[in-house]
Motif scaffolding. Structure first.
Motif, short mmCIF file in Angstrom:
data_model
loop_
_atom_site.label_atom_id
_atom_site.label_comp_id
_atom_site.label_asym_id
_atom_site.label_seq_id
_atom_site.Cartn_x
_atom_site.Cartn_y
_atom_site.Cartn_z
N ALA A 13 48.48 46.90 37.03
CA ALA A 13 49.14 47.02 35.73
C ALA A 13 49.61 45.66 35.23
N GLU A 14 50.18 44.87 36.13
CA GLU A 14 50.65 43.54 35.74
C GLU A 14 49.48 42.63 35.37
N THR A 15 48.37 42.74 36.09
CA THR A 15 47.19 41.95 35.78
C THR A 15 46.64 42.35 34.42
N PHE A 16 46.55 43.66 34.17
CA PHE A 16 46.06 44.14 32.89
C PHE A 16 46.93 43.63 31.75
N LEU A 21 47.68 40.21 27.04
CA LEU A 21 48.53 39.32 26.24
C LEU A 21 47.73 38.14 25.71
N ALA A 22 46.63 37.81 26.38
CA ALA A 22 45.76 36.71 25.94
C ALA A 22 44.68 37.19 24.98
N PHE A 23 44.59 38.49 24.73
CA PHE A 23 43.55 39.04 23.84
C PHE A 23 43.65 38.42 22.46
N PRO A 24 42.56 38.00 21.87
CA PRO A 24 41.16 38.20 22.21
C PRO A 24 40.50 36.97 22.86
N ALA A 30 36.19 39.06 28.94
CA ALA A 30 35.45 39.13 30.21
C ALA A 30 36.13 40.12 31.16
N TYR A 31 37.46 40.11 31.20
CA TYR A 31 38.21 41.04 32.04
C TYR A 31 37.87 42.48 31.67
N LEU A 32 37.84 42.78 30.36
CA LEU A 32 37.51 44.13 29.91
C LEU A 32 36.07 44.49 30.25
N ARG A 33 35.15 43.57 30.00
CA ARG A 33 33.74 43.84 30.32
C ARG A 33 33.55 44.09 31.82
N ASP A 34 34.24 43.32 32.64
CA ASP A 34 34.14 43.49 34.09
C ASP A 34 34.59 44.88 34.53
N ARG A 35 35.37 45.54 33.71
CA ARG A 35 35.86 46.88 34.02
C ARG A 35 35.12 47.94 33.22
N ASP A 36 33.97 47.56 32.66
CA ASP A 36 33.10 48.47 31.91
C ASP A 36 33.75 49.07 30.67
N LEU A 83 32.14 46.14 22.68
CA LEU A 83 32.01 45.00 23.58
C LEU A 83 30.66 45.07 24.27
N GLY A 84 29.68 44.41 23.70
CA GLY A 84 28.37 44.33 24.33
C GLY A 84 28.36 43.19 25.33
N SER A 85 27.22 42.99 25.96
CA SER A 85 27.13 41.89 26.90
C SER A 85 27.08 40.57 26.15
N VAL A 86 27.50 39.53 26.80
CA VAL A 86 27.56 38.20 26.18
C VAL A 86 26.15 37.69 25.89
N ASP A 87 25.20 38.01 26.77
CA ASP A 87 23.84 37.50 26.59
C ASP A 87 22.95 38.39 25.73
#
Length: 91
Positions: A13-16, A21-24, A30-36, A83-87
């Motif tokens: 929860a603290e990591t999320f 807080l840094a969004f966007p 990347a954090y959100l994409r890594d969590r699908d 949020l699609g893939s970066v590539d």
């Protein structure tokens, strides 16, 4: 023995919270994409004056992010972003 699970949940929860807080920022996306996470809603009517526009400008330039819907909500504009893939490859 329940403490490790509770500490793990608290840490997540603290990591999320820290990442959002840094969004966007690129790292938060990347954090959100890594969590699908596939979609994000920005509720402009719930943000301080001008913040939704700033977020929209940043997301418009972010690779793999697409605005897919916009609606009026609570005196502001809410936008749904994909949020699609970066590539550009399918997720």
């Amino acid at each position: 023995m329940g403490y490790p699970i509770a500490l793990c949940a608290t840490y997540r929860a603290e990591t999320f919270e820290r990442e959002m807080l840094a969004f966007p920022a690129r790292e938060s996306l990347a954090y959100l994409r890594d969590r699908d996470v596939g979609y994000v809603v920005v509720h402009g009517g719930l943000l301080p004056e001008g913040q939704a526009q700033t977020i929209a400008r940043v997301l418009a330039q972010a690779p793999g992010v697409t605005a897919v819907a916009t609606r009026r909500f609570r005196g502001g504009t809410s936008t749904l972003y994909r949020l699609g893939s970066v590539d550009g490859a399918a997720r």
